[in-house]
Design a protein around this motif. Structure first.
Motif, PDB file in Angstrom:
ATOM      1  N   LYS A  53       0.046   7.847   2.919  1.00 57.03           N
ATOM      2  CA  LYS A  53       0.934   8.336   1.926  1.00 57.03           C
ATOM      3  C   LYS A  53      -0.020   9.447   0.884  1.00 57.03           C
ATOM      4  O   LYS A  53      -0.851   9.640   0.975  1.00 57.03           O
ATOM      5  CB  LYS A  53       0.981   6.949   0.807  1.00 57.03           C
ATOM      6  CG  LYS A  53       1.932   6.016   1.785  1.00 57.03           C
ATOM      7  CD  LYS A  53       2.126   4.814   0.270  1.00 57.03           C
ATOM      8  CE  LYS A  53       2.809   3.491   0.897  1.00 57.03           C
ATOM      9  NZ  LYS A  53       2.886   2.500  -0.095  1.00 57.03           N
TER      10      LYS A  53
ATOM     11  N   LEU B 176       7.759  -0.015  -0.052  1.00 56.39           N
ATOM     12  CA  LEU B 176       6.423   0.309   0.604  1.00 56.39           C
ATOM     13  C   LEU B 176       6.237   1.586   1.208  1.00 56.39           C
ATOM     14  O   LEU B 176       5.062   2.010   1.328  1.00 56.39           O
ATOM     15  CB  LEU B 176       6.179  -0.674   1.830  1.00 56.39           C
ATOM     16  CG  LEU B 176       5.801  -2.161   1.388  1.00 56.39           C
ATOM     17  CD1 LEU B 176       5.602  -3.001   2.573  1.00 56.39           C
ATOM     18  CD2 LEU B 176       4.640  -2.168   0.502  1.00 56.39           C
ATOM     19  N   LEU B 177       7.392   2.032   1.694  1.00 58.47           N
ATOM     20  CA  LEU B 177       7.365   3.519   2.177  1.00 58.47           C
ATOM     21  C   LEU B 177       7.872   4.550   1.312  1.00 58.47           C
ATOM     22  O   LEU B 177       7.386   5.782   1.506  1.00 58.47           O
ATOM     23  CB  LEU B 177       8.375   3.619   3.263  1.00 58.47           C
ATOM     24  CG  LEU B 177       7.910   2.415   4.628  1.00 58.47           C
ATOM     25  CD1 LEU B 177       9.154   2.540   5.777  1.00 58.47           C
ATOM     26  CD2 LEU B 177       6.787   2.725   5.123  1.00 58.47           C
TER      27      LEU B 177
ATOM     28  N   VAL C 155       0.086   3.308   5.892  1.00 57.94           N
ATOM     29  CA  VAL C 155       0.974   2.240   6.627  1.00 57.94           C
ATOM     30  C   VAL C 155       1.150   2.567   7.979  1.00 57.94           C
ATOM     31  O   VAL C 155       1.184   3.750   8.430  1.00 57.94           O
ATOM     32  CB  VAL C 155       2.354   2.194   5.678  1.00 57.94           C
ATOM     33  CG1 VAL C 155       2.224   1.500   4.234  1.00 57.94           C
ATOM     34  CG2 VAL C 155       2.861   3.664   5.807  1.00 57.94           C
TER      35      VAL C 155
ATOM     36  N   LYS D  54       0.929   5.719  12.222  1.00 57.30           N
ATOM     37  CA  LYS D  54       0.280   5.234  11.115  1.00 57.30           C
ATOM     38  C   LYS D  54       0.247   6.637  10.222  1.00 57.30           C
ATOM     39  O   LYS D  54      -0.146   7.698  10.484  1.00 57.30           O
ATOM     40  CB  LYS D  54      -1.222   5.255  11.572  1.00 57.30           C
ATOM     41  CG  LYS D  54      -2.346   4.968  10.401  1.00 57.30           C
ATOM     42  CD  LYS D  54      -3.636   4.466  10.633  1.00 57.30           C
ATOM     43  CE  LYS D  54      -4.238   3.570   9.295  1.00 57.30           C
ATOM     44  NZ  LYS D  54      -5.750   3.406   9.968  1.00 57.30           N
TER      45      LYS D  54
ATOM     46  N   ILE E 289       6.364  -2.777   9.314  1.00 57.25           N
ATOM     47  CA  ILE E 289       5.389  -2.303   8.715  1.00 57.25           C
ATOM     48  C   ILE E 289       4.050  -3.029   8.505  1.00 57.25           C
ATOM     49  O   ILE E 289       4.100  -4.389   8.142  1.00 57.25           O
ATOM     50  CB  ILE E 289       5.891  -2.197   7.162  1.00 57.25           C
ATOM     51  CG1 ILE E 289       7.240  -1.210   7.155  1.00 57.25           C
ATOM     52  CG2 ILE E 289       4.775  -1.260   6.244  1.00 57.25           C
ATOM     53  CD1 ILE E 289       7.972  -0.908   5.911  1.00 57.25           C
ATOM     54  N   ASP E 290       2.978  -2.649   9.167  1.00 55.43           N
ATOM     55  CA  ASP E 290       1.786  -3.129   8.801  1.00 55.43           C
ATOM     56  C   ASP E 290       1.724  -4.577   9.651  1.00 55.43           C
ATOM     57  O   ASP E 290       1.194  -5.551   9.101  1.00 55.43           O
ATOM     58  CB  ASP E 290       1.153  -3.280   7.589  1.00 55.43           C
ATOM     59  CG  ASP E 290       0.790  -1.998   6.987  1.00 55.43           C
ATOM     60  OD1 ASP E 290       0.576  -1.049   7.804  1.00 55.43           O
ATOM     61  OD2 ASP E 290       0.825  -1.897   5.805  1.00 55.43           O
TER      62      ASP E 290
ATOM     63  N   VAL F 140       3.713   1.830  10.762  1.00 53.24           N
ATOM     64  CA  VAL F 140       5.138   1.822  11.032  1.00 53.24           C
ATOM     65  C   VAL F 140       5.501   1.686  12.317  1.00 53.24           C
ATOM     66  O   VAL F 140       5.252   2.808  13.132  1.00 53.24           O
ATOM     67  CB  VAL F 140       5.946   2.637  10.059  1.00 53.24           C
ATOM     68  CG1 VAL F 140       7.356   2.253  10.240  1.00 53.24           C
ATOM     69  CG2 VAL F 140       5.456   3.060   8.575  1.00 53.24           C
TER      70      VAL F 140
END
Length: 434
Positions: free
Chosen positions: A270, A244-245, A253, A267, A190-191, A255
């Motif tokens: 959210k 985070l997700l 984010v 990408k 993630i990122d 991923v």
């Protein structure tokens, strides 16, 4: 020193480095998955902390009371919040179970979880599970125990499975769905932060053995060595990655997913999203297990000779609501029950009144049919009242108690496992219905 010996020394250094880096993160994850085993070895807290004995037990109530009093009396700052101490104790107890399905959640995490149970998602619009399928970094044989001189971090990494973060459902039309995320995808990073798993370490150790056998050049081993060092410096534990997700309604984010034998990068921005509620379109029914579902189901099947019920993307339903739906759909009787890995008697799943003239029932399932939805599918089909259509279910039949604490935090606790047939059969925890 030969290349082979240099490689072995360097490999030991890499493994040690990864253990130290991940060990610190594991200590944090310990609060969530209970990866440290405290021992009780005295008859009071003072003796407990000082004693080297391991054959004296401390009554649980005395242990908590004496420790809380010791903290209040001796901690460098004033400790006056008994509720905070109690919640901390609960967190430790739940964590000590070492069960990825029995988790403590802080106030924000717990609220996001409760909202998702009602179909209201945030984050990327997906539900996740911690799937244990790979052993710790140093464990190559099942059940391998750490050596007596291993550090806490080394022992931790050796004996514990490291769960992978896997998608188990995707909100239709939500951010993850728009990014073509699929059930079964696992989170790789993630990122740019690697989500810790033992696969890369196993790959390195295999390459190390191949190099020693003169089948792999040193250059390939060095590539893996540098990759491990780089990833370890910017790594996330799976539970942090889940936060985070799963949480937040803004921000993006990036991923990287392990997907169908390869990797793909997305990408995702959210946003709030929602699972569809109960829907009835002719004889086809979408059935989430929420408090209103049984009444709506009763109306939907009235005067129908056959119905098709879609149980896909169904992971966070309510057990009580599922029982009520069974009462509406199938005749009275016992439909398996809930059992434990202890020696106590199972608890039957009983339909008390039921439907004496049920319609012909087809249930559509797949890997995203989990929890109470999977129990429902197995119960309804166990006596031939329903036919399963689609693919294998997710293999999650754990019955979880959900407990909210006074400060808004809470936890889940696996209390039993559903099985469609009770009797002399061995209880098998994994694997879905087909």
């Amino acid at each position: 020193m030969s290349y082979t010996k240099k490689s072995i020394v360097s490999a030991t250094g890499v493994i040690s480095a990864i253990v130290v880096v991940i060990g610190g993160m594991m200590a944090r994850q310990e609060a969530d998955l209970g990866l440290v085993h405290p021992t009780t070895s005295g008859t009071s807290i003072d003796r407990l902390l000082a004693s080297r004995s391991d054959d004296v037990n401390v009554p649980a109530g005395d242990y908590f009371y004496e420790l809380s009093q010791k903290l209040k009396k001796e901690y460098v700052e004033a400790v006056s919040d008994d509720q905070k101490l109690a919640v901390g104790a609960i967190r430790g107890m739940v964590s000590s179970l070492q069960d990825p399905q029995s988790l403590f959640m802080d106030k924000a995490q717990f609220q996001a979880f409760l909202n998702a149970r009602e179909g209201k998602f945030e984050g990327i619009g997906a539900d996740f599970d911690l799937v244990i399928g790979t052993k710790g970094i140093q464990a190559e044989a099942a059940g391998e125990a750490p050596p007596s001189d291993a550090t806490a971090e080394e022992a931790l990494v050796m004996i514990r499975d490291i769960p992978r973060l896997q998608v188990v459902s995707v909100v239709p039309g939500g951010p993850a769905d728009k990014a073509k995320v699929q059930v079964g995808d696992t989170v790789y990073s993630i990122d740019g932060h690697w989500v810790v798993n033992s696969d890369l370490i196993k790959k390195f150790r295999a390459a190390q053995k191949s190099f020693i056998a003169k089948k792999t050049p040193l250059s390939e081993l060095n590539i893996l060595r540098n990759e491990i060092r780089s990833k370890a410096e910017h790594a996330l534990m799976p539970l942090k990655a889940k936060d985070l997700l799963f949480m937040g309604k803004s921000g993006a984010v990036t991923v990287v997913w392990d997907h169908a034998g390869g990797q793909r990068t997305t990408k995702i921005v959210k946003a709030a999203s929602a699972m569809p509620g109960f829907e009835a379109n002719g004889s086809r029914i979408l059935l989430p297990f929420t408090p209103a579902s049984a009444g709506l189901l009763k109306q939907a099947i009235a005067r129908k000779s056959a119905v098709t019920i879609d149980l896909r993307n169904n992971t966070l339903g309510d057990l009580s609501s599922m029982r009520q739906c069974l009462e509406v759909l199938v005749p009275k009787g016992q439909y398996g029950g809930f059992t434990t890995f202890r020696h106590d008697s199972p608890t039957p799943l009983v339909v008390h009144n039921g439907n004496s003239s049920p319609p012909k029932i087809t249930l559509i399932t797949d890997k995203s049919t989990r929890g109470v939805a999977e129990m429902f599918a197995m119960a309804a089909s166990s006596k031939g009242y329903a036919t399963l259509s689609g693919s294998e279910t997710g293999g999650d039949r754990d019955n979880r108690a959900i407990v909210k604490l006074p400060d808004g935090s809470g936890y889940t606790l696996v209390t039993s496992v559903y099985r469609p047939i009770l009797g002399g059969q061995k209880l098998v925890k994994k694997g879905g219905a087909k």
